[in-house]
Structures are given as C-alpha cells and as structure tokens.
Write an enzyme that holds these catalytic residues in place. Structure first.
Site, short mmCIF file in Angstrom:
data_model
loop_
_atom_site.label_atom_id
_atom_site.label_comp_id
_atom_site.label_asym_id
_atom_site.label_seq_id
_atom_site.Cartn_x
_atom_site.Cartn_y
_atom_site.Cartn_z
N THR A 171 0.81 -1.22 0.00
CA THR A 171 0.00 0.00 0.00
C THR A 171 0.85 1.27 0.00
O THR A 171 1.88 1.35 0.67
CB THR A 171 -0.92 -0.01 1.24
OG1 THR A 171 -1.60 -1.26 1.27
CG2 THR A 171 -1.92 1.12 1.21
N GLU A 200 -3.45 -15.19 2.44
CA GLU A 200 -3.56 -14.01 3.31
C GLU A 200 -5.01 -13.82 3.74
O GLU A 200 -5.31 -13.51 4.89
CB GLU A 200 -3.05 -12.78 2.55
CG GLU A 200 -3.22 -11.50 3.35
CD GLU A 200 -2.49 -10.29 2.75
OE1 GLU A 200 -1.76 -10.47 1.76
OE2 GLU A 200 -2.67 -9.19 3.27
C1 LIG Z 1 -4.00 -1.60 10.40
C2 LIG Z 1 -3.68 -1.76 8.97
C3 LIG Z 1 -2.66 -2.64 8.59
C4 LIG Z 1 -2.31 -2.77 7.25
N1 LIG Z 1 -1.25 -3.56 6.91
C5 LIG Z 1 -0.79 -3.53 5.63
C6 LIG Z 1 0.42 -4.19 5.27
O1 LIG Z 1 1.06 -4.85 6.09
N2 LIG Z 1 0.85 -4.08 4.00
C7 LIG Z 1 0.19 -3.37 3.06
O2 LIG Z 1 0.64 -3.31 1.94
N3 LIG Z 1 -0.97 -2.74 3.35
C8 LIG Z 1 -1.47 -2.81 4.62
N4 LIG Z 1 -2.63 -2.14 4.94
C9 LIG Z 1 -3.32 -1.39 3.92
C10 LIG Z 1 -4.65 -1.99 3.49
O3 LIG Z 1 -4.45 -3.18 2.78
C11 LIG Z 1 -5.39 -0.91 2.68
O4 LIG Z 1 -5.77 0.08 3.61
C12 LIG Z 1 -6.58 -1.46 1.95
O5 LIG Z 1 -6.19 -2.31 0.90
C13 LIG Z 1 -7.46 -0.35 1.36
O6 LIG Z 1 -6.72 0.58 0.67
P1 LIG Z 1 -6.91 2.15 0.97
O7 LIG Z 1 -6.75 2.33 2.43
O8 LIG Z 1 -6.02 2.92 0.07
O9 LIG Z 1 -8.42 2.46 0.64
P2 LIG Z 1 -9.02 2.90 -0.81
O10 LIG Z 1 -8.50 1.98 -1.86
O11 LIG Z 1 -8.79 4.35 -0.98
O12 LIG Z 1 -10.55 2.61 -0.57
C14 LIG Z 1 -11.46 3.55 0.04
C15 LIG Z 1 -12.87 2.94 -0.02
O13 LIG Z 1 -13.24 2.78 -1.40
C16 LIG Z 1 -13.63 1.45 -1.62
N5 LIG Z 1 -13.25 1.05 -2.99
C17 LIG Z 1 -12.05 1.16 -3.59
N6 LIG Z 1 -12.09 0.66 -4.84
C18 LIG Z 1 -13.36 0.22 -5.02
C19 LIG Z 1 -14.03 -0.41 -6.09
N7 LIG Z 1 -13.41 -0.71 -7.24
N8 LIG Z 1 -15.34 -0.72 -5.94
C20 LIG Z 1 -15.98 -0.45 -4.78
N9 LIG Z 1 -15.40 0.15 -3.73
C21 LIG Z 1 -14.10 0.47 -3.84
C22 LIG Z 1 -12.87 0.63 -0.60
O14 LIG Z 1 -13.49 -0.62 -0.38
C23 LIG Z 1 -12.96 1.55 0.61
O15 LIG Z 1 -14.19 1.38 1.25
C24 LIG Z 1 -3.02 -2.04 6.27
C25 LIG Z 1 -4.06 -1.20 6.65
C26 LIG Z 1 -4.39 -1.04 7.97
C27 LIG Z 1 -5.48 -0.09 8.34
#
Ligand SMILES: Cc1cc2nc3c(=O)[nH]c(=O)nc-3n(C[C@H](O)[C@H](O)[C@H](O)COP(=O)(O)OP(=O)(O)OC[C@H]3O[C@@H](n4cnc5c(N)ncnc54)[C@H](O)[C@@H]3O)c2cc1C
Length: 368
Positions: free
Chosen positions: A115, A233
C-alpha cells in the site's frame, strides 16, 4: 499439541505484558526472539530452512491461538503465513537459505509493503520504482499502513520495474533494512485499534539493493506472485476472525451469567438468549466454512473466490458479533479494562486490510 503449546505460551509470555504493549504501541523486540525460540515462527517452513516443517494448518493453529488469547496484535501471523511464503515459493535457493532461518529465530522480522498513500485497493497504481543500475536496483517511493513497520528488518517491497507496463511491470524486492542507506521509517501510526501492532509509513530514497534481492526469475512477475499468495492471506484473516468471534462469545456468555439486573442474571432475559443463540449459530456456520477452506487450501484447491468469501463473511460477522456482545456488557463493555472493548476496536480493521470487503465482493462477483 501445537494448539495447546501456542495457547499456553502466549498466555504466559505475551498476555501478561499486553497492556504495556498496547500503551507503547508495539510488542518488545525480545518477544519476537522468544516466539522464535518457542517454535512459533515459521512453523510451515521446511526444516532445512530453520522452520518446523509444517503446513498452513500449523499457521492456522498459531493464528487462532493469538485470537483466543487476545494477543492478536502480535504480528507473527503475518510474518509466518504471509511474508515467509513469498520467500519459500518465489525465492532462489540462496535467498531461502539466507533469510528463512533468520525469520524462524526472530532475528529478522518480516513485512510486506504494497500500500502507498495514493494506492491501496488499486494496487496497479503504485508509484514506487525499482530502477536497474548495474548489479543493483535503486528503490524510490513511499509506503503506508505497513504492519510490523517499526520492527521489520526484512521488507518485501512491491515496486514497478517498468512503470510503462501496468501489472506486468511489477516486481517484488526484498529490502534488508539494517544497512539500507536511504531507507527511513515514518511514524508508528495512531490507529483506532490493534494498538499492539506497529503500523508505519516507510520511505525509500535511492535505496540500493543487490539485483539478487528480487523475488522471481525475471522482472515483472510481482503481480502474479501477489495474486498467487493472496488467497492464503485472506484465509489467515478468516482464521483470525473466527477465533476472535469465538472468544467474544465465550467472554460474553461468562459475563451475562454473572451480571444481574431486575433481580436476575442478564442471561435469563429472552433477548439475551435469542441474541446469543443467533450469534452462536452464525459463528458455528462460519467455523465450518473456515475449516472447509483450510482443508481445500491444504489440498491446493482454495481459489480466490472462496478465499474472498471467507475473508469478507468472517470479518463482517466478527464486527457484528463484537458489537452485539459489547451491547450485552452494557457500560462495562465500553471500558477498556473489559476484553470485549478491545475486541471491538481490534475487529474493525479486519474489513479493511488484506483487500477491503468491497474488493472481496468484486472478486466474488467475477465468478458469477
Ligand atoms: C491496520 C492496517 C494494517 C495494514 N497492513 C498492511 C500491510 O502490512 N501491508 C500493506 O501493503 N498494506 C497494509 N494495509 C493497507 C490496506 O491493505 C489498505 O488500507 C486497503 O487495501 C485499502 O486501501 P486504501 O486504504 O487505500 O483504501 P481505498 O482503496 O482508498 O478505498 C477507500 C474505499 O473505497 C472502496 N473502494 C475502492 N475501490 C473500489 C471499487 N473498485 N469498488 C468499490 N469500492 C471500492 C474501498 O473498499 C474503501 O471502502 C493495512 C491497513 C491497515 C489499516
């Protein structure tokens, strides 16, 4: 035997310190080495690479022991069942011999950095680059929300080796952070829950790593490697969810038998009985499904659709169960000294990480 050992070890060695870990927002570094010595790191890695020679079933047992003892913020499940498998499955013989034994002792703590501030769900939109320069790659970019981000010294960084090629330009680079010039950790992020787990921003500024640190035989295999590993995962998140669902129910059933109102125990109200009967039934159904998924995975048959179903269903159910269970605790449920309060805070992220539940539904929908 492993379940019993893991449960007792976590109860004795991690649970007593957990409140302090919550406050300092990470476990002690020494807890990792102690977990390694106890045999709780890399259980599914072959013995020749320092592991215990087990399978995913062993990782599931350990992940569930974390949930059942309420020590779910100790990031060993990610290290064991998400990071190490990338090295085992895609690493060269030399890479496996170099990194896995150290991961098994806790000398190396693993993280995976996909991410970025500008790209989460849409992984193809990552901007981190790995440019080849002689026998090195030069990494530039930043990552965020990375689990084990403060402790990790072996980080798999998802990068673009060819930014013009979309998914086909993605490669996985292993950064050994101890001597990595230009690598910087950002702050330990202030989260709603899962406080014990260090989650961080990471910065890569002209970080040079040997070309031998790429996973895979050639550039551009990263996206396929990610897609191959993501079902495990997601199953791991389902294992964590079901164990925490079962714990939430257990602590709540104990509580409502003790607490009294209107001259009777809370469990004697029909509302309490019906709520718990409903939740217990849903939990039983989820348990059967998770166990089915483990069985399928052990036979190499767990597909993306089914793993996505398991992740989405169990994490949604976990949030529902902890919310209802907290309600049955009344005001005490909102007090951090009661385990259900922390379960409530810790549960929420399960619907977000590992691919959001909306993304899970997109993946399931592709199979319709
Ligand atoms: C505590 C914690 C630990 C984590 N650990 C890791 C880690 O170890 N490694 C790592 O790489 N990442 C990690 N993450 C990141 C996590 O995988 C991402 O937060 C997650 O994939 C969502 O990405 P984003 O936060 O950018 O949300 P966004 O992609 O910006 O999404 C925002 C909203 O839009 C929705 N959305 C997005 N695209 C679509 C679509 N096509 N259709 C419908 N809805 C959609 C999402 O579901 C969400 O509700 C972690 C996150 C947290 C909070």
């Amino acid at each position: 035997m492993l379940e019993d050992m893991a449960y007792r070890w976590l109860e004795a060695e991690v649970a007593p310190h957990y409140e302090r870990y919550e406050k300092q927002e990470m476990v002690d570094r020494s807890a990792w080495e102690a977990a390694g010595a106890a045999g709780l790191l890399c259980a599914s890695m072959p013995e020749e690479y320092g592991g215990a020679g087990g399978t995913y079933a062993h990782e599931a047992v350990i992940a569930e022991a974390l949930g059942r003892t309420g020590t779910d913020g100790f990031g060993i499940a990610l290290h064991n069942a998400i990071v190490a498998p990338y090295i085992l499955h895609f690493g060269s013989e030399e890479q496996k011999r170099k990194w896995l034994p150290k991961m098994a002792t806790g000398e190396m703590i693993g993280a995976i950095a996909m991410t970025e501030p500008g790209a989460g769900s849409d992984l193809q939109g990552i901007k981190t680059t790995a440019r080849k320069d002689g026998n090195h790659y030069v990494l530039n970019g930043s990552k965020t929300f990375i689990t084990n981000g403060q402790h990790a010294n072996l980080i798999i960084v998802v990068s673009k080796t060819d930014p013009t090629k979309g998914a086909k330009g993605v490669s996985l680079m292993v950064v050994e952070t101890d001597d990595a010039e230009g690598f910087r950790r950002g702050r330990n992020l202030d989260k709603v829950g899962l406080k014990t787990n260090d989650t961080s921003e990471l910065f890569f500024d002209d970080v040079r790593i040997p070309t031998a640190n790429m996973l895979g035989t050639e550039e551009g295999q990263g996206f396929v490697q990610l897609m191959t590993e993501l079902p495990q995962e997601r199953l791991l998140i389902a294992n964590q969810a079901i164990s925490m669902i079962e714990r939430a129910l257990a602590v709540t059933i104990d509580y409502v038998k003790e607490r009294r109102a209107f001259g009777k125990a809370i469990i004697e109200f029909q509302n309490t009985q019906f709520k718990l009967a409903e939740l217990k039934s849903e939990a039983a159904m989820a348990r059967v499904f998770v166990n089915h998924c483990i069985g399928e995975h052990l036979k190499g048959r767990l597909d993306t659709t089914t793993a996505s179903m398991a992740k989405y269903l169990t994490s949604d159910l976990q949030c529902k169960v902890v919310d209802e269970c907290l309600q049955l605790h009344g005001g005490y449920g909102y007090m951090n000294e009661y385990p259900i309060a922390r379960m409530f805070r810790d549960a929420r992220v399960q619907r977000i990480y590992g691919g959001t539940n909306e993304i899970m539904k997109l993946l399931i929908a592709r199979s319709l």
